[in-house]
Motif scaffolding. Structure first.
Motif, PDB file in Angstrom:
ATOM      1  N   VAL A  63      23.778  53.109 103.577  1.00  0.00           N
ATOM      2  CA  VAL A  63      23.727  53.399 102.141  1.00  0.00           C
ATOM      3  C   VAL A  63      22.761  52.444 101.488  1.00  0.00           C
ATOM      4  O   VAL A  63      22.761  51.114 101.784  1.00  0.00           O
ATOM      5  N   ASP A  64      21.865  53.006 100.532  1.00  0.00           N
ATOM      6  CA  ASP A  64      20.912  52.186  99.746  1.00  0.00           C
ATOM      7  C   ASP A  64      20.847  53.053  98.334  1.00  0.00           C
ATOM      8  O   ASP A  64      20.902  54.256  98.361  1.00  0.00           O
ATOM      9  N   ALA A  65      20.532  52.030  97.542  1.00  0.00           N
ATOM     10  CA  ALA A  65      20.164  52.542  96.055  1.00  0.00           C
ATOM     11  C   ALA A  65      18.889  53.064  95.949  1.00  0.00           C
ATOM     12  O   ALA A  65      18.466  53.824  95.246  1.00  0.00           O
ATOM     13  N   SER A  66      17.916  52.598  96.811  1.00  0.00           N
ATOM     14  CA  SER A  66      16.453  52.663  96.703  1.00  0.00           C
ATOM     15  C   SER A  66      16.110  53.807  97.491  1.00  0.00           C
ATOM     16  O   SER A  66      16.182  53.922  98.812  1.00  0.00           O
ATOM     17  N   ALA A  67      15.571  54.752  96.686  1.00  0.00           N
ATOM     18  CA  ALA A  67      14.963  56.039  97.344  1.00  0.00           C
ATOM     19  C   ALA A  67      13.883  55.525  98.422  1.00  0.00           C
ATOM     20  O   ALA A  67      13.489  56.279  99.694  1.00  0.00           O
ATOM     21  N   GLY A  68      13.065  54.771  98.060  1.00  0.00           N
ATOM     22  CA  GLY A  68      11.732  54.444  98.792  1.00  0.00           C
ATOM     23  C   GLY A  68      12.137  53.682 100.153  1.00  0.00           C
ATOM     24  O   GLY A  68      11.687  53.912 101.178  1.00  0.00           O
ATOM     25  N   MET A  69      13.056  52.971  99.817  1.00  0.00           N
ATOM     26  CA  MET A  69      13.877  52.063 101.052  1.00  0.00           C
ATOM     27  C   MET A  69      14.296  53.138 102.147  1.00  0.00           C
ATOM     28  O   MET A  69      14.165  53.222 103.412  1.00  0.00           O
ATOM     29  N   LEU A  70      15.088  54.079 101.530  1.00  0.00           N
ATOM     30  CA  LEU A  70      15.646  55.291 102.306  1.00  0.00           C
ATOM     31  C   LEU A  70      14.792  56.062 103.254  1.00  0.00           C
ATOM     32  O   LEU A  70      15.035  56.423 104.143  1.00  0.00           O
ATOM     33  N   GLU A  71      13.563  56.319 102.341  1.00  0.00           N
ATOM     34  CA  GLU A  71      12.569  57.253 103.008  1.00  0.00           C
ATOM     35  C   GLU A  71      12.169  56.684 104.083  1.00  0.00           C
ATOM     36  O   GLU A  71      11.791  57.219 105.213  1.00  0.00           O
ATOM     37  N   ARG A  72      11.946  55.161 103.926  1.00  0.00           N
ATOM     38  CA  ARG A  72      11.301  54.649 105.329  1.00  0.00           C
ATOM     39  C   ARG A  72      12.288  54.619 106.470  1.00  0.00           C
ATOM     40  O   ARG A  72      12.182  54.712 107.645  1.00  0.00           O
ATOM     41  N   ALA A  73      13.695  54.403 105.939  1.00  0.00           N
ATOM     42  CA  ALA A  73      14.688  54.457 106.939  1.00  0.00           C
ATOM     43  C   ALA A  73      14.899  55.635 107.678  1.00  0.00           C
ATOM     44  O   ALA A  73      14.774  55.863 108.919  1.00  0.00           O
ATOM     45  N   PRO A  96      24.088  53.493  94.815  1.00  0.00           N
ATOM     46  CA  PRO A  96      24.234  52.069  94.413  1.00  0.00           C
ATOM     47  C   PRO A  96      25.552  51.544  95.188  1.00  0.00           C
ATOM     48  O   PRO A  96      26.522  52.609  95.345  1.00  0.00           O
ATOM     49  N   ALA A  97      25.588  50.548  95.349  1.00  0.00           N
ATOM     50  CA  ALA A  97      26.757  50.040  96.031  1.00  0.00           C
ATOM     51  C   ALA A  97      28.208  49.997  95.159  1.00  0.00           C
ATOM     52  O   ALA A  97      29.103  50.338  95.521  1.00  0.00           O
ATOM     53  N   GLU A  98      27.747  50.376  93.807  1.00  0.00           N
ATOM     54  CA  GLU A  98      28.923  50.492  92.873  1.00  0.00           C
ATOM     55  C   GLU A  98      29.593  51.941  92.691  1.00  0.00           C
ATOM     56  O   GLU A  98      30.431  52.124  92.008  1.00  0.00           O
ATOM     57  N   GLU A  99      28.538  52.724  93.237  1.00  0.00           N
ATOM     58  CA  GLU A  99      29.074  54.271  93.179  1.00  0.00           C
ATOM     59  C   GLU A  99      29.153  55.164  94.376  1.00  0.00           C
ATOM     60  O   GLU A  99      28.521  56.266  94.732  1.00  0.00           O
ATOM     61  N   LEU A 100      29.909  54.411  95.361  1.00  0.00           N
ATOM     62  CA  LEU A 100      30.016  54.873  96.770  1.00  0.00           C
ATOM     63  C   LEU A 100      30.675  56.373  96.576  1.00  0.00           C
ATOM     64  O   LEU A 100      30.526  57.225  97.063  1.00  0.00           O
ATOM     65  N   ALA A 123      33.559  43.323  91.847  1.00  0.00           N
ATOM     66  CA  ALA A 123      34.017  44.591  92.044  1.00  0.00           C
ATOM     67  C   ALA A 123      33.625  45.509  93.200  1.00  0.00           C
ATOM     68  O   ALA A 123      34.434  45.951  93.851  1.00  0.00           O
ATOM     69  N   VAL A 124      32.382  44.961  93.779  1.00  0.00           N
ATOM     70  CA  VAL A 124      31.881  45.419  95.052  1.00  0.00           C
ATOM     71  C   VAL A 124      32.942  45.286  96.204  1.00  0.00           C
ATOM     72  O   VAL A 124      32.993  45.818  97.117  1.00  0.00           O
ATOM     73  N   LEU A 125      33.063  43.866  96.107  1.00  0.00           N
ATOM     74  CA  LEU A 125      33.879  43.417  97.176  1.00  0.00           C
ATOM     75  C   LEU A 125      35.534  44.099  97.230  1.00  0.00           C
ATOM     76  O   LEU A 125      35.927  44.394  98.356  1.00  0.00           O
ATOM     77  N   ARG A 126      35.962  44.393  96.080  1.00  0.00           N
ATOM     78  CA  ARG A 126      36.933  44.758  95.966  1.00  0.00           C
ATOM     79  C   ARG A 126      36.897  46.435  96.529  1.00  0.00           C
ATOM     80  O   ARG A 126      37.827  46.872  97.188  1.00  0.00           O
ATOM     81  N   ALA A 127      36.032  46.956  96.252  1.00  0.00           N
ATOM     82  CA  ALA A 127      35.773  48.412  96.622  1.00  0.00           C
ATOM     83  C   ALA A 127      35.539  48.708  98.148  1.00  0.00           C
ATOM     84  O   ALA A 127      35.772  49.369  98.766  1.00  0.00           O
TER      85      ALA A 127
END
Length: 257
Positions: free
Chosen positions: A78-88, A103-107, A133-137
């Protein structure tokens, strides 16, 4: 320049995605250290039957480390960046690996649901506006007995580590980033580490989020005292953990790997 956050940071990663793999390849041991942190999750049987969340997967370097360490686990990057995910997504992957943009906050909104047997997060938490908040999630997504491995830059508080980090950034990281047109992103990198939690502070943060059996393992090479693997277990009720009470340095299973 203030630290980049949220949409501004995502946009910076989008712009730098095409050059990111080439730049990190110049970091001695970058991929080997990700594999080391992944192995420290210590799943038997190649991860058979396990679900692993790679949170903040970027271009997939951490995903590749997990796939190598656990050849039978199902992995969600999971990643928020479309550009990074395109490479992945452009790299070859087995069917057991999938990628989701969020985003890590909107899983939950992106359909990323637990339980996961492990969450792996490489270089993520210092980039978040609200890491608590993300650690709790993350803890809520873990199956009973599930594990978090945070592979992160966190200084020990000793002056030597801070001096080395500053010197490397000023002499190598920032000049390379500027030459590639990504000056703001790599200036952010320098400051995000310098201004983030120390090892002790992040360990305490994990405890406050309800994780227990927190262990901190160093990583070798020039990043000794700068980069660490934080291993923690979910499953304890919030408030049951005394922050830092179960911390050990370099003594967890897999510590010599």
């Amino acid at each position: 320049m203030p630290l980049l956050r949220d949409a501004a940071l995502t946009a910076a990663f989008d712009r730098g995605a095409g050059r990111y793999d080439r730049l990190v390849a110049l970091n001695p041991g970058y991929h080997a250290q990700l594999r080391r942190s992944a192995r420290r999750l210590a799943f038997a049987d190649g991860g058979t039957g396990r679900r692993v969340l790679d949170l903040g997967c970027g271009t997939g370097a951490s995903t590749a480390a997990l796939a190598a360490a656990f050849p039978y686990a199902r992995i969600t990057g999971v990643d928020a960046s479309a550009g990074m995910l395109e490479r992945a997504r452009g790299k070859p992957w087995p069917d057991r690996v999938r990628f989701v943009r969020a985003p890590a906050e909107e899983l939950a909104e992106a359909g990323v649901e637990g339980p996961f047997d492990a969450v792996f997060a490489a270089y993520l938490f210092r980039n978040l506006t609200d890491p608590d908040a993300v650690l709790r999630a993350v803890r809520a997504l873990l199956a009973p007995g599930g594990r978090l491995a945070a592979h992160e830059f966190a200084l020990t508080g000793r002056p030597s580590g801070r001096l080395v980090w500053s010197a490397v950034c000023r002499s190598v990281v920032q000049p390379l980033g500027t030459a590639c047109g990504d000056r703001d992103l790599y200036r952010h990198l320098r400051r995000s580490v310098a201004e983030f939690d120390t090892v002790e502070d992040f360990t305490a943060r994990l405890g406050r989020a309800g994780f227990d059996r927190v262990r901190v393992l160093p990583l070798p090479g020039w990043q000794t005292g700068i980069a660490h693997t934080f291993l923690a277990h979910g499953g304890a009720a919030a408030g049951d953990v005394t922050a830092g009470s179960a911390t050990a340095y370099g003594t967890a299973a897999g510590g010599a790997r």
